[in-house]
Every structure is written in C-alpha cells, then in structure tokens.
Design a protein around this motif. Structure first.
Motif, mmCIF file in Angstrom:
data_model
loop_
_atom_site.group_PDB
_atom_site.id
_atom_site.type_symbol
_atom_site.label_atom_id
_atom_site.label_comp_id
_atom_site.label_asym_id
_atom_site.label_seq_id
_atom_site.Cartn_x
_atom_site.Cartn_y
_atom_site.Cartn_z
ATOM 1 N N PHE A 480 59.823 49.157 45.704
ATOM 2 C CA PHE A 480 60.019 50.104 45.905
ATOM 3 C C PHE A 480 58.395 50.835 47.002
ATOM 4 O O PHE A 480 57.863 51.582 47.128
ATOM 5 C CB PHE A 480 59.075 50.436 44.611
ATOM 6 N N GLY A 481 58.787 49.943 47.814
ATOM 7 C CA GLY A 481 57.356 49.881 48.898
ATOM 8 C C GLY A 481 55.938 49.676 48.534
ATOM 9 O O GLY A 481 55.129 50.727 49.397
ATOM 10 N N VAL A 482 55.396 49.465 47.179
ATOM 11 C CA VAL A 482 54.160 49.371 47.041
ATOM 12 C C VAL A 482 53.931 47.661 47.640
ATOM 13 O O VAL A 482 54.572 47.222 47.572
ATOM 14 C CB VAL A 482 53.984 49.345 45.768
ATOM 15 N N ALA A 483 52.556 47.578 48.499
ATOM 16 C CA ALA A 483 51.892 46.860 48.662
ATOM 17 C C ALA A 483 51.468 45.399 47.810
ATOM 18 O O ALA A 483 50.617 46.506 47.200
ATOM 19 C CB ALA A 483 51.955 46.941 50.100
ATOM 20 N N VAL A 484 51.924 44.841 47.610
ATOM 21 C CA VAL A 484 51.059 44.167 46.669
ATOM 22 C C VAL A 484 51.346 41.975 46.549
ATOM 23 O O VAL A 484 52.546 41.560 47.121
ATOM 24 C CB VAL A 484 51.984 44.267 45.211
ATOM 25 N N ARG A 485 50.326 42.130 47.666
ATOM 26 C CA ARG A 485 49.748 40.421 47.310
ATOM 27 C C ARG A 485 49.067 39.928 47.318
ATOM 28 O O ARG A 485 48.143 40.275 46.418
ATOM 29 C CB ARG A 485 48.945 40.718 49.077
ATOM 30 N N LEU A 486 49.392 39.011 46.215
ATOM 31 C CA LEU A 486 48.362 38.374 44.657
ATOM 32 C C LEU A 486 48.481 37.014 45.055
ATOM 33 O O LEU A 486 47.137 36.252 44.917
ATOM 34 C CB LEU A 486 49.782 38.426 43.583
ATOM 35 N N ARG A 487 49.525 36.162 45.585
ATOM 36 C CA ARG A 487 48.923 34.554 45.817
ATOM 37 C C ARG A 487 48.269 34.303 46.770
ATOM 38 O O ARG A 487 47.988 33.670 46.396
ATOM 39 C CB ARG A 487 50.311 33.970 46.109
ATOM 40 N N ASP A 488 48.934 34.661 48.266
ATOM 41 C CA ASP A 488 47.199 34.120 49.175
ATOM 42 C C ASP A 488 45.897 35.201 49.170
ATOM 43 O O ASP A 488 45.656 33.867 48.690
ATOM 44 C CB ASP A 488 48.007 34.789 50.249
ATOM 45 N N PRO A 489 45.781 36.138 48.789
ATOM 46 C CA PRO A 489 44.183 35.921 48.714
ATOM 47 C C PRO A 489 43.231 36.073 47.546
ATOM 48 O O PRO A 489 42.668 35.304 47.490
ATOM 49 C CB PRO A 489 44.452 37.731 48.083
ATOM 50 N N LEU A 490 44.006 35.388 45.490
ATOM 51 C CA LEU A 490 43.830 34.957 45.062
ATOM 52 C C LEU A 490 43.800 33.225 45.061
ATOM 53 O O LEU A 490 42.088 32.508 44.385
ATOM 54 C CB LEU A 490 44.437 34.785 43.908
ATOM 55 N N HIS A 491 44.281 32.743 45.976
ATOM 56 C CA HIS A 491 44.347 31.603 46.020
ATOM 57 C C HIS A 491 43.140 31.055 47.077
ATOM 58 O O HIS A 491 42.379 30.203 46.979
ATOM 59 C CB HIS A 491 45.434 30.751 46.920
ATOM 60 N N GLY A 492 43.032 31.625 47.959
ATOM 61 C CA GLY A 492 42.222 31.900 48.664
ATOM 62 C C GLY A 492 40.656 31.868 48.448
ATOM 63 O O GLY A 492 39.772 31.174 48.511
ATOM 64 N N ALA A 493 41.046 32.894 47.752
ATOM 65 C CA ALA A 493 39.480 32.978 47.016
ATOM 66 C C ALA A 493 39.449 31.659 45.751
ATOM 67 O O ALA A 493 37.768 31.509 45.609
ATOM 68 C CB ALA A 493 39.340 34.457 46.700
ATOM 69 N N LEU A 494 40.286 31.037 45.254
ATOM 70 C CA LEU A 494 39.733 30.445 44.515
ATOM 71 C C LEU A 494 39.867 28.913 44.852
ATOM 72 O O LEU A 494 38.740 27.919 44.507
ATOM 73 C CB LEU A 494 41.302 29.982 43.592
ATOM 74 N N ASP A 495 39.594 28.587 46.758
ATOM 75 C CA ASP A 495 39.818 28.351 47.401
ATOM 76 C C ASP A 495 38.494 26.933 47.738
ATOM 77 O O ASP A 495 37.468 27.135 47.841
ATOM 78 C CB ASP A 495 40.362 28.273 49.118
ATOM 79 N N ASP A 496 38.098 28.517 47.567
ATOM 80 C CA ASP A 496 36.482 29.094 47.985
ATOM 81 C C ASP A 496 35.249 28.880 46.686
ATOM 82 O O ASP A 496 34.319 27.791 47.126
ATOM 83 C CB ASP A 496 36.258 30.681 48.509
ATOM 84 N N LEU A 497 35.778 28.916 45.919
ATOM 85 C CA LEU A 497 34.888 28.877 44.482
ATOM 86 C C LEU A 497 35.058 27.252 44.118
ATOM 87 O O LEU A 497 34.263 26.585 44.020
ATOM 88 C CB LEU A 497 35.716 29.541 43.307
ATOM 89 N N GLN A 498 36.381 26.905 44.380
ATOM 90 C CA GLN A 498 36.767 25.269 43.858
ATOM 91 C C GLN A 498 35.699 24.702 44.674
ATOM 92 O O GLN A 498 34.946 23.739 44.764
ATOM 93 C CB GLN A 498 38.241 25.040 43.987
ATOM 94 N N ALA A 499 35.893 24.539 46.218
ATOM 95 C CA ALA A 499 35.234 23.857 47.043
ATOM 96 C C ALA A 499 33.431 24.264 47.027
ATOM 97 O O ALA A 499 32.599 22.549 46.950
ATOM 98 C CB ALA A 499 34.659 24.731 48.597
ATOM 99 N N VAL A 500 32.636 25.265 46.185
ATOM 100 C CA VAL A 500 31.692 24.817 46.296
ATOM 101 C C VAL A 500 30.605 24.337 44.650
ATOM 102 O O VAL A 500 30.555 23.601 44.228
ATOM 103 C CB VAL A 500 30.823 26.603 45.358
ATOM 104 N N LEU A 501 32.183 24.523 43.946
ATOM 105 C CA LEU A 501 32.338 23.733 42.038
ATOM 106 C C LEU A 501 32.631 22.211 41.795
ATOM 107 O O LEU A 501 31.803 20.974 41.863
ATOM 108 C CB LEU A 501 32.822 24.497 41.261
ATOM 109 N N GLU A 502 32.664 21.936 43.129
ATOM 110 C CA GLU A 502 33.342 20.653 43.212
ATOM 111 C C GLU A 502 31.843 19.854 44.221
ATOM 112 O O GLU A 502 32.035 18.838 43.831
ATOM 113 C CB GLU A 502 34.352 20.455 44.178
ATOM 114 N N ALA A 503 30.866 20.545 44.557
ATOM 115 C CA ALA A 503 30.160 20.367 45.224
ATOM 116 C C ALA A 503 28.783 20.106 44.065
ATOM 117 O O ALA A 503 27.752 19.495 44.738
ATOM 118 C CB ALA A 503 29.364 20.651 46.560
ATOM 119 N N ALA A 504 29.016 20.740 42.988
ATOM 120 C CA ALA A 504 27.720 20.732 42.004
ATOM 121 C C ALA A 504 27.394 19.038 42.152
ATOM 122 O O ALA A 504 28.716 18.732 41.785
ATOM 123 C CB ALA A 504 28.049 21.306 41.676
#
Length: 504
Positions: A480-504
């Motif tokens: 339908f011509g609607v730009a939807v990007r879910l996996r890459d942006p969300l996985h990237g944001a989760l990567d950032d959170l995981q890196a900080v939390l694993e060091a806690a």
C-alpha cells in the motif's frame, strides 16, 4: 536548518522570556522530528510559516510564550495539535530541556475583561414606588421562582456546600459554572444567576490560568458539565479531584461544543479484573492474579492522578490486563500483574534526574580501592531508554499509518485485517518493556541487578516476538506504499539497552 529552528536558541529565549515572545511549534512523528521556533521580533504566524516551509510539516500551533521560573507558559493564537502540552514536553525532553510546560487559556483573559466591563457599568437604580398595601394573610402568595429559593450571595460562589447543593438541584434545571486550575488546585464556582463567563472571571481573579465555563446539569447519578468552548486537557480530571475532595459521589461527564470530551489527562480505571467471575479455573491461578490486580487498584489510581508521565503506561497495562483476564491467559496476565504492581508502587512525585556520573559517584574510602561500591551507569541507561522510546513511538506511528491505509479501502476484509491483526502487531510487548525499564529506573544503584535481569528477559521476549511473528515482515512488505520499518530500528534500540543492562 534555519537558525530560528535551533533548539538551544529557543530554550534560551524561553528561559529569558519575562514578557511574551512569539513562538511556533509543529510536531513531527517523533519528538526529535518536531520543530520549535521562538523570536522577539517576528509574529507567531510568521514563525509558523517559516517552520512549515523548513520542515515540511503541516499542522502545529503558534502564539506567545513566557517563562515563570522553571515553567514555560504557552498562550496559543492557533492550536491544531492534540495534547499540545505533552507534545512540547516530549520535544523538551528529547533536547535535554528540563522546563515544565503549561498552556494558558486566553478565554480566561477574555472573561476577566468581561467582568471588568460588567463592573464598570452599574445597573440602573429601580424607580421608587409606593409601598404596597398590607395583604390579608389568608390570601395565597405568588409562587416563588426556583432560582429565588437557591440564590446565594456572590461571596459564597466558591463554597463547597453551595456548589454541592446547586449540582444536586441541576437535575431540574442546569446551573452556570466555571472551573479553573490555580497552581494545580481545582477551583469550581457556581451561582444560579450569574452568567458563566462572569463566573470564569471570578476564577481568573483567584489565580487560575486555565479554565472553562458553561452549564452543569444532572441525569440521575451523573453530573454533566457542558462548556461553551472547547474543554482544556485536565478539565475532567480536575473536576473529579474537586468532587473527591468534597465528598461528592456523583459520576461526571464533560461535553464541549463537539460532544462528549475524552480528557487525555484523565485515566479511567473503573472496574478491576478482580471483580470479574473467576473463570474456568475456579480458584486457580487466574483467580489469584485477578485478586492481585484488584489489590493494586488504589495505588494505580493514586499514581495515575499524581504522575502524568506514568498515566499512559498505567492505562495501557490495565487495558492489556483486562484483555488477558477475559481471554483466560494466565501467563500473560502474570506478566502484566507484575507491571501493574510496580506501577502502583511508584512514588507520587517524579524522581529527580540523576546527577552527572563524576559528581554522583560515591567517594571510595582509603584501602577500599580494590572493592569499589556497586555502580550503575544511569546516564547511559536513560539515554538508551530515550532512544528506545523514540524508536517504538516511530514504529507504532508507522503501524497506525498502515492501519489507516487499509481502512481507507472499500474492502471489508482489509478493514478486519487492520483492526484484528495489524493494529495489534506489537502484541502488547511495549507495556512489559515499559514496566521493566521503569523498575530499573526506580531501583537504587546498589540494587539494580535484579531489575536489570528482568529487563533483559523482557528484551529477549521482545526480540523473539520481532523475529517470529509473521505479521511483522508482512507489514514491512505491505503493497500500500506505507513505509513500515519495525525490526531493524527496534532491534537496534534493544541492542543499546541490552549493552547497558548487561554491564549493571
């Protein structure tokens, strides 16, 4: 980017604005895409046109802004933004601005002028007439108008007893009212004869910056406040608070010129899942979980009323819990119960922002250098948390754009897909993530470990959902011509959170 759209420049001008300066604000899909322009020489309309041409955004608001210490007060000449106050707050937060935001209501200024005009023109004195002749006591008296019976001196228009009596009598005839918020305190005034706009002027004189006026009626156990102009966000919430403080047990609804008003700042939590029938498991796990939700209700209501920053999280988690309870999903409900209990236990005042790392770190006593105290990199966590919020907000906006595209078609099957599948593609996972990250933010540095472990588990579940739900790639590849990007942006944001939390 045009110099007038620089966030730092806008912040400096607002902070120094003891007198009104012009502003224009246009919200983007995410806070970092929004634009704010402030200037001492241009008009708000000119800034608005500049923002539109520079950003490509279409709708927004413009007017003037003043500073009252840590509070930025925006008075709008034009406002096309739903919940403008929250939109500006999110923009401020995205750019590191710690000022609070409040919207002034120009109508109250108009009402005050109306009151001044009213007082400057004294009513004509009545003509002197001959004293009436004494009447026979047996002669029936003329009927007394109902308003004469409940008329009150102007000095008592804010008295709770007066107001409660007038609201109760409003079942037979609507009564004028005005309401405002003065430094967060609800002000309600009523009088059977004074015009609503004149009552609004009285509210303004008591220090209210935001307000509304109109007529209040009553249908059974429901008080209905109908405003002459569009209600402001927080009106129904403020009226509820006034009712509660003065022991008025009536329910209430707010209507504006366009019909019933859904107050974005009022979290409706009327019925706990614990009040439902136990379900097929009898006294099993579902029944126990429902009892825990019911037990959390008082705390949830208190936090929702005191903490605007948590109101949306409470609303989403509660709605998801009701769905899980109705569906008999004990596993899902158990996760949400933990979320609700954590939210119910949140402090009623927002936590103070963490100090910079080099200032907040505790001193290490001599001889203890080999065993430093536990330390959590809170600034990095908050930055990752903000990136996550921005990413998930953007993802949900794109999903809703796809839902809207499907609904615009004439295909009823596509409408059903939009409502039953696409709109729920996130699977309620955001609620669990929000709660898990909230628990980390609330935990003291020395005890952040257990909360971080739960957050990492929530991240794992979210990743699994992104990688396994077939609806997600289908949305991303929609025709339908609607730009939807879910996996890459969300996985990237989760990567950032995981890196900080694993060091806690």
């Amino acid at each position: 980017m045009h110099a007038l759209l620089d966030p730092d420049r806008a912040h400096k001008l607002i902070k120094a604005a003891r007198a009104p300066v012009a502003f224009a604000f246009l919200p983007g899909k995410t806070p970092d895409k929004s634009v704010l322009a402030v200037d001492k020489t241009k008009t708000g309309k000119a800034l608005f046109d500049l923002c539109k041409s520079e950003s490509g955004l279409k709708k927004g608001a413009h007017g003037t802004v003043t500073s009252e210490g840590p509070l930025a007060v925006f008075a709008c000449d034009k406002d096309e933004v739903a919940n403008l106050e929250q939109a500006i707050l999110r923009y401020f937060k995205a750019h590191g601005v710690t000022m609070k935001v409040e919207l002034a209501t120009p109508d109250l200024e108009d009402a005050e002028e109306h009151e001044a005009e009213h007082e400057e023109t004294p009513p004509p004195k009545p003509r002197q007439e001959a004293e009436p002749e004494p009447q026979d006591e047996a002669r029936p008296k003329a009927p007394v108008d109902e308003d004469d019976e409940d008329d009150v001196p102007e000095g008592k228009i804010f008295q709770p007893d007066t107001i409660v009596a007038l609201i109760r009598k409003a079942a037979t005839k609507p009564r004028p009212f005005a309401f405002g918020l003065a430094a967060g305190t609800p002000l309600l005034c009523m009088h059977p004869r004074l015009a609503p706009k004149r009552l609004a002027a009285k509210v303004k004189q008591e220090g209210a910056r935001r307000g509304a006026w109109g007529m209040v009626g009553r249908e059974g156990a429901v008080a209905i406040f109908t405003t002459e102009k569009a209600p402001f966000p927080g009106l129904r919430r403020g009226l509820k608070r006034w009712f509660k403080e003065h022991g008025l047990t009536l329910k209430l609804r707010v209507h504006g010129p366009d019909g019933e008003y859904d107050d974005p700042e009022d979290v409706e939590i009327e019925e706990a899942p614990g009040s439902e029938a136990p379900g097929p498991d009898g006294g099993g796990p579902l029944a126990e979980l429902r009892k825990r939700v019911a037990a959390a209700m008082p705390g949830l209501k208190a936090v929702a009323e005191a903490r605007r920053d948590l109101a949306d999280d409470i609303r989403e988690a509660y709605a998801a819990a009701r769905d899980a309870s109705t569906d008999g999903d004990a596993v899902r409900l158990a996760e949400l119960v933990e979320t609700l209990e954590a939210l119910a236990a949140a402090p009623l005042e927002a936590p103070v922002e963490a100090e910079p790392e080099d200032e907040a770190r505790e001193e290490v006593a001599p001889g203890d250098e080999d065993e430093p105290p536990p330390w959590f990199d809170r600034p990095s966590f908050e930055a990752a948390r903000q990136r996550w919020t921005t990413a998930v907000d953007s993802a949900e906006a794109e999903v809703q754009a796809l839902v809207a595209a499907l609904r615009k078609t004439d295909d009823t099957d596509l409408h059903a897909i939009a409502d039953q599948h696409v709109s729920t593609v996130m699977g309620g996972m955001r609620v669990a993530m929000t709660a898990a990250l909230f628990n980390v933010a609330q935990a003291p540095d020395a005890a952040v470990g257990p909360a971080a472990e739960k957050a990492l588990a929530a991240i794992g579940r979210f990743r699994a959902h992104l990688d396994s739900d077939p609806r997600i790639p289908a949305c991303e590849r929609n025709p339908f011509g609607v730009a939807v990007r879910l996996r890459d942006p969300l996985h990237g944001a989760l990567d950032d959170l995981q890196a900080v939390l694993e060091a806690a």
